[in-house]
Structure formats: C-alpha cells, structure tokens
Design a protein around this motif. Structure first.
Motif, PDB file in Angstrom:
ATOM      1  N   ALA A 226      -3.087   8.667  -6.408  1.00  0.00           N
ATOM      2  CA  ALA A 226      -3.368   7.287  -6.009  1.00  0.00           C
ATOM      3  C   ALA A 226      -2.676   6.937  -4.698  1.00  0.00           C
ATOM      4  O   ALA A 226      -3.237   6.234  -3.847  1.00  0.00           O
ATOM      5  N   THR A 227      -1.456   7.448  -4.516  1.00  0.00           N
ATOM      6  CA  THR A 227      -0.712   7.202  -3.282  1.00  0.00           C
ATOM      7  C   THR A 227      -1.455   7.760  -2.073  1.00  0.00           C
ATOM      8  O   THR A 227      -1.639   7.074  -1.064  1.00  0.00           O
TER       9      THR A 227
ATOM     10  N   ALA B  15      -4.933   5.838  -1.643  1.00  0.00           N
ATOM     11  CA  ALA B  15      -4.762   4.472  -1.151  1.00  0.00           C
ATOM     12  C   ALA B  15      -4.359   4.474   0.320  1.00  0.00           C
ATOM     13  O   ALA B  15      -4.860   3.662   1.117  1.00  0.00           O
TER      14      ALA B  15
ATOM     15  N   GLY C  18      -5.623  -0.419  -3.489  1.00  0.00           N
ATOM     16  CA  GLY C  18      -4.437   0.203  -4.050  1.00  0.00           C
ATOM     17  C   GLY C  18      -4.166  -0.262  -5.474  1.00  0.00           C
ATOM     18  O   GLY C  18      -3.797   0.536  -6.338  1.00  0.00           O
TER      19      GLY C  18
ATOM     20  N   LEU D  81      -6.532   1.417  -7.784  1.00  0.00           N
ATOM     21  CA  LEU D  81      -6.184   2.829  -7.947  1.00  0.00           C
ATOM     22  C   LEU D  81      -4.937   3.011  -8.798  1.00  0.00           C
ATOM     23  O   LEU D  81      -4.706   4.079  -9.358  1.00  0.00           O
ATOM     24  N   GLY D  82      -4.132   1.965  -8.904  1.00  0.00           N
ATOM     25  CA  GLY D  82      -2.934   2.037  -9.742  1.00  0.00           C
ATOM     26  C   GLY D  82      -1.669   2.343  -8.982  1.00  0.00           C
ATOM     27  O   GLY D  82      -0.797   3.061  -9.473  1.00  0.00           O
ATOM     28  N   THR D  83      -1.534   1.775  -7.776  1.00  0.00           N
ATOM     29  CA  THR D  83      -0.313   2.005  -7.005  1.00  0.00           C
ATOM     30  C   THR D  83       0.141   0.697  -6.387  1.00  0.00           C
ATOM     31  O   THR D  83      -0.538  -0.329  -6.498  1.00  0.00           O
TER      32      THR D  83
END
Length: 381
Positions: free
Chosen positions: A83-84, A87, A241, A244-246
């Motif tokens: 995710a990092t 994003a 982000g 996406l979960g970050t």
C-alpha cells in the motif's frame, strides 16, 4: 528503427511536459527523479514499521507487542508495504501527469499519534481527502487559506515533524508512552477530521511554497505555479491512500533534492512513481530491516521537517505563544489534535487581547469555539 522510436518518445515527453519551456531535458528530469526517490525511499521501510505498531498486523497487536512482526513474516504488514509503494506511486503520478510539477508524494508517518483506532483513522483520512477535494476544486479554497497567515501555516506544518523523531525513540527502546484514546463521540471525530484537514492542507502548502521558491517556480505575484492543481493532487492521493489502507499521502519536502538537480517538470515526478512501482519487487529486502534500523532515518526526517519552524515570527508574541503550545503539545501528548486545538484556541485569544482581531478571519472564531466545546464536553478523549 530503434533510434526513430527513441526520438518519438523524446518528442512526446517534450511536448507533454514542456521540457524546453522549463529549460530542462529528459536526462536531467530522470536524474532528478532518481535523486528525489533516493532521498525519500526510507518511507518504504519506515511506514510499515510505524503502522504495525498501531495495530496493522495479523494479531492486531500494538506497541511493543507488535515489534515481532515484519514484512517478511506477516501478511498484513506486507500489505502495508504494498500500500505504501502504490499510494506513493499513484500520488506522484497524478502530480506529474496532471499538475506537471516535480514534487513527489508518499504516505506520511503520523498515524500512530492521533489517538484513535486504525479503522477510525483510515475513515477520518478518507473523509478528509474527500472534503479537501471538494474545497480545492471549488472557489471556497479561500476559506481555509484565510484561517491564518502564511507564517502561521508553519505553526501547523513544523510541530508534526517531531512525531517521527519520537517514534524513532520508541523503536530504539528509549521512550515508553501511554495511549490516548479518542472515543466514538461525534464531536470528537469531527474535530479529528478538521484537525487533519488543517494539518495536511497547511503542511502541503508550506512544502509547495518552500520547494517552488527554491526551484524558481513562482509567478509574477510570487505564488506557486499551478498551486490549485498541486493541492488537488494531494487531496486525491490522500483519499487513494486511505482506501489502500495507509496513512496520509502528502507532498514530500525531499522533493527539493530533485529540484536541486534540475528537476522542473512532471517528468521528475513520473520517474519517482516508476521507482516506487519497481520497489514492490524488493519486499524481501524490506523484511530484513528491523525497526531499530529505521530509527536514525526518522530522526533525520524530523530534523529536516523541523527546519520550517524558522519561518514562524517569534518576535510577534501573538504568533509565538500559539506556536509554542502547538510545538509542545503535539509530541508530548502524542496528539496532533491537541496541538492544533491549542493553536486554534490561543491564536484568536492573543489577537483579541492585543487589539488585533481585525487580522482574523471569522472562521477562526468558529473553529476556536468548536475546539473549546470539544474539551469541555469530552475532556479525556
């Protein structure tokens, strides 16, 4: 045939990014992008380490109990790594292709100090991103920009820089902290959303102004070129982000490294985005890096971000006192909300006490009352 294809690609890049108009070329832009990526690649290691401590791991463990998890051993931490990278790539691609600016974006490192659950944080950030998209894409962008002076933007953007440093001490076993829980009360959640909206907006503006000034990318009125597009890119990336979960995706001050190498167009950003995509194939390397190894990087990030504090006018006590409370409360209470609340409450008080209330926008009073109500009604959350 191969030479013709290369020429066609160069011609496309020239026409799309206006390289000659910006006194640049493909080689310079790519090298600038590589430089920017190298200076901010630490986030690939740091962000999973930060978020796993906040409970983003397969056991929902927090703090010291989460240190045993890593990208290589835990699927949730590994997902945070993905995710990092995604994003960062999405945000930076948007900045490059839409705004045509050499500014890179990536998730920040402030999630764990806000004091609410992971689900609540991501929800608040998603809502915040949607709010910012609405504000920036309409004419009401002047409302939040009228809250404080440009100098006071740094009151919000500088203090959060202490957060990664404190997180570094935690990784190194030098600091132990208690949790601060923000309940499910509507007012409290509302104030958190307002807080992170202000922090993200002002932090981005401060970064854009500083980086654009260094690059000479200001118009005849001293304003950042395509500022509205840049802010919209930031808001869209923040929303992406969250989904996406970050943590919040924002413009990185490390973009100045690429600008210093000659980066002047979105091609620099696109290069950074490509490198973040390629980083997805090196998750095994990330898994070998322990949290203690990321601590020095976080301290350096804190030092670099803290440099914006020099722009606060400490000779003006009406600016200095709110800044002091903000700087003190954000890291020591592990809450951006507390620090921002202090600024929004004491700023109008100081201006009124010195007979300078005309310097304030009416919305400042509204926010001050809301923050006061928050602490009166929910003093311990």
């Amino acid at each position: 045939m191969k030479i013709d294809i290369i020429k066609e690609k160069s011609s496309f890049l020239e026409s799309y990014f206006h390289l000659k108009e910006n006194k640049s070329n493909v080689k310079t832009e790519i090298l600038a992008g590589i430089t920017t990526f190298v200076t901010m690649a630490y986030i690939i290691f740091v962000n999973p380490s930060i978020l796993k401590l906040a409970g983003m791991n397969s056991a929902n463990a927090m703090g010291d109990a989460a240190t045993k998890f890593s990208v290589g051993t835990d699927p949730i931490v590994s997902a945070v790594f993905v995710a990092t990278c995604l994003a960062a790539a999405i945000g930076t691609f948007i900045m490059g292709f839409y705004a045509n600016l050499p500014f890179a974006q990536a998730p920040g490192t402030l999630l764990t100090i806000i004091g609410i659950t992971i689900t609540g944080i991501l929800m608040a950030r998603g809502v915040k991103g949607s709010i910012l998209i609405g504000i920036i894409s309409t004419t009401i962008i002047g409302i939040p920009l009228g809250i404080t002076s440009l100098a006071n933007i740094h009151v919000f953007s500088a203090p959060p820089s202490l957060a990664p440093t404190f997180a570094a001490f935690d990784f190194s076993g030098l600091l132990s902290k208690g949790g601060t829980s923000v309940g499910g009360a509507i007012l409290s959640v509302f104030m958190v959303v307002i807080t992170i909206c202000l922090v993200d907006l002002f932090d981005t503006i401060g970064t854009l102004v500083g980086t654009a000034t260094k690059a000479g990318m200001l118009d005849e009125n001293g304003k950042v070129l395509r500022m509205k597009k840049a802010l919209l890119c930031d808001a869209v990336a923040t929303t992406a982000g969250a989904f996406l979960g970050t943590s919040t995706v924002s413009t990185y001050v490390e973009s100045t490294a690429g600008v210093s190498e000659g980066g002047r167009t979105g091609l620099t950003s696109v290069t950074v985005g490509v490198l973040f995509i390629l980083s997805l194939f090196f998750s095994g390397l990330v898994g070998l890096v322990p949290g203690q190894a990321t601590a020095p990087a976080l301290v350096i990030v804190g030092v670099l971000m803290m440099s914006t504090i020099k722009n606060i006018n400490f000779d003006d006590f009406t600016e200095a006192l709110p800044a002091f409370f903000t700087i003190a409360l954000m890291p020591f209470t592990y809450s951006i909300a507390n620090g921002s609340a202090a600024a929004m409450i004491f700023y109008p008080i100081m201006k009124i006490a010195t007979g300078r209330q005309k310097e304030l926008s009416p919305i400042v009073y509204i926010l001050a009352v809301l923050f006061l109500l928050r602490y009166i009604l929910l003093p311990f959350v």
